[in-house]
Design a protein around this motif. Structure first.
Motif, short mmCIF file in Angstrom:
data_model
loop_
_atom_site.label_atom_id
_atom_site.label_comp_id
_atom_site.label_asym_id
_atom_site.label_seq_id
_atom_site.Cartn_x
_atom_site.Cartn_y
_atom_site.Cartn_z
N LYS A 184 0.85 -1.08 0.23
CA LYS A 184 0.13 0.12 0.08
C LYS A 184 1.10 1.20 -0.18
O LYS A 184 0.56 2.30 -0.81
N ASN A 185 1.89 1.28 0.42
CA ASN A 185 2.56 2.44 0.81
C ASN A 185 4.22 2.54 0.00
O ASN A 185 4.86 3.39 0.02
N ASN A 186 4.10 1.54 -0.89
CA ASN A 186 5.09 1.26 -1.82
C ASN A 186 6.53 1.73 -1.09
O ASN A 186 7.47 2.18 -1.72
N MET A 187 6.84 0.69 -0.12
CA MET A 187 8.08 0.88 0.85
C MET A 187 9.05 -0.19 0.49
O MET A 187 8.24 -1.33 0.27
N SER A 188 10.04 -0.38 0.87
CA SER A 188 10.88 -1.32 0.86
C SER A 188 10.59 -2.44 1.77
O SER A 188 10.80 -2.00 2.96
N GLU A 189 10.13 -3.70 1.53
CA GLU A 189 10.04 -4.87 2.37
C GLU A 189 11.10 -4.98 3.19
O GLU A 189 11.08 -5.09 4.68
N SER A 190 12.32 -4.96 2.45
CA SER A 190 13.50 -5.44 3.47
C SER A 190 13.88 -4.09 4.41
O SER A 190 14.32 -4.51 5.34
N LYS A 191 13.47 -2.87 4.30
CA LYS A 191 13.66 -1.77 5.09
C LYS A 191 12.81 -2.04 6.32
O LYS A 191 13.22 -1.95 7.57
N LEU A 192 11.69 -2.44 6.14
CA LEU A 192 10.79 -2.49 7.25
C LEU A 192 11.10 -3.78 8.08
O LEU A 192 11.24 -3.78 9.14
N GLU A 193 11.19 -4.73 7.47
CA GLU A 193 11.94 -5.99 8.07
C GLU A 193 13.06 -5.80 8.75
O GLU A 193 13.36 -6.41 9.81
N ARG A 194 14.09 -4.97 8.21
CA ARG A 194 15.36 -4.77 9.02
C ARG A 194 15.01 -4.01 10.22
O ARG A 194 15.55 -4.32 11.30
N LEU A 195 14.19 -2.92 10.13
CA LEU A 195 13.91 -2.32 11.44
C LEU A 195 13.20 -3.32 12.65
O LEU A 195 13.84 -3.12 13.69
N VAL A 196 12.23 -4.04 12.21
CA VAL A 196 11.68 -5.10 12.95
C VAL A 196 12.60 -5.88 13.39
O VAL A 196 12.79 -6.13 14.87
N LYS A 197 13.57 -6.51 12.54
CA LYS A 197 14.81 -7.47 13.37
C LYS A 197 15.52 -6.47 14.26
O LYS A 197 15.92 -7.29 15.57
N MET A 198 15.90 -5.55 14.01
CA MET A 198 16.68 -4.54 14.98
C MET A 198 16.26 -4.34 16.21
O MET A 198 16.73 -4.54 17.24
N ILE A 199 14.58 -3.88 16.15
CA ILE A 199 14.05 -3.78 17.48
C ILE A 199 14.01 -4.96 18.13
O ILE A 199 14.28 -5.01 19.51
N ASN A 200 13.83 -6.20 17.57
CA ASN A 200 13.72 -7.36 18.10
C ASN A 200 14.96 -7.87 18.79
O ASN A 200 15.02 -8.30 20.12
N GLN A 201 15.99 -7.51 18.35
CA GLN A 201 17.33 -7.82 18.78
C GLN A 201 17.63 -7.08 19.67
O GLN A 201 18.28 -7.43 20.94
N ILE A 202 17.40 -5.75 19.77
CA ILE A 202 17.69 -4.60 20.98
C ILE A 202 16.99 -5.34 22.07
O ILE A 202 17.41 -5.19 23.46
N ALA A 203 15.40 -5.32 21.86
CA ALA A 203 14.87 -5.89 23.29
C ALA A 203 15.50 -7.19 23.77
O ALA A 203 15.70 -7.22 24.82
#
Length: 92
Positions: A10-29
């Motif tokens: 819907k937002n024409n965003m890079s899937e890998s960018k969002l996935e990387r951010l999610v992975k980073m937050i999960n790792q930080i947590a």
């Protein structure tokens, strides 16, 4: 509630960018999980994101968070909720 893929399309965003951010937050947590209760750790993670992440990174994760299940762990989910509260307080 839309899925992460629907939100990305819907937002024409890079899937890998969002996935990387999610992975980073999960790792930080995960790395901070030994620091105390879930509430304490979520607050620490939110402060980390506020301090070290760029505005576009924070905007992407908070906008995606409000619209879909994007794969955050429960602790990371709490942290993003805390980040949203912090951002609203800064705007007030």
């Amino acid at each position: 509630m839309p899925t992460a893929r629907e939100l990305i399309e819907k937002n024409n965003m890079s899937e890998s960018k969002l996935e990387r951010l999610v992975k980073m937050i999960n790792q930080i947590a995960l790395n901070m999980s030994a620091n105390g209760t879930d509430a304490v750790v979520a607050d620490q993670v939110a402060h980390h994101l506020e301090k070290f992440w760029s505005p576009p990174m924070k905007q992407l994760i908070t906008e995606s968070f409000s619209d879909a299940d994007i794969g955050l762990t429960p602790l990371a989910h709490l942290a993003v909720q805390d980040l949203l509260v912090m951002q609203k307080a800064k705007r007030a």
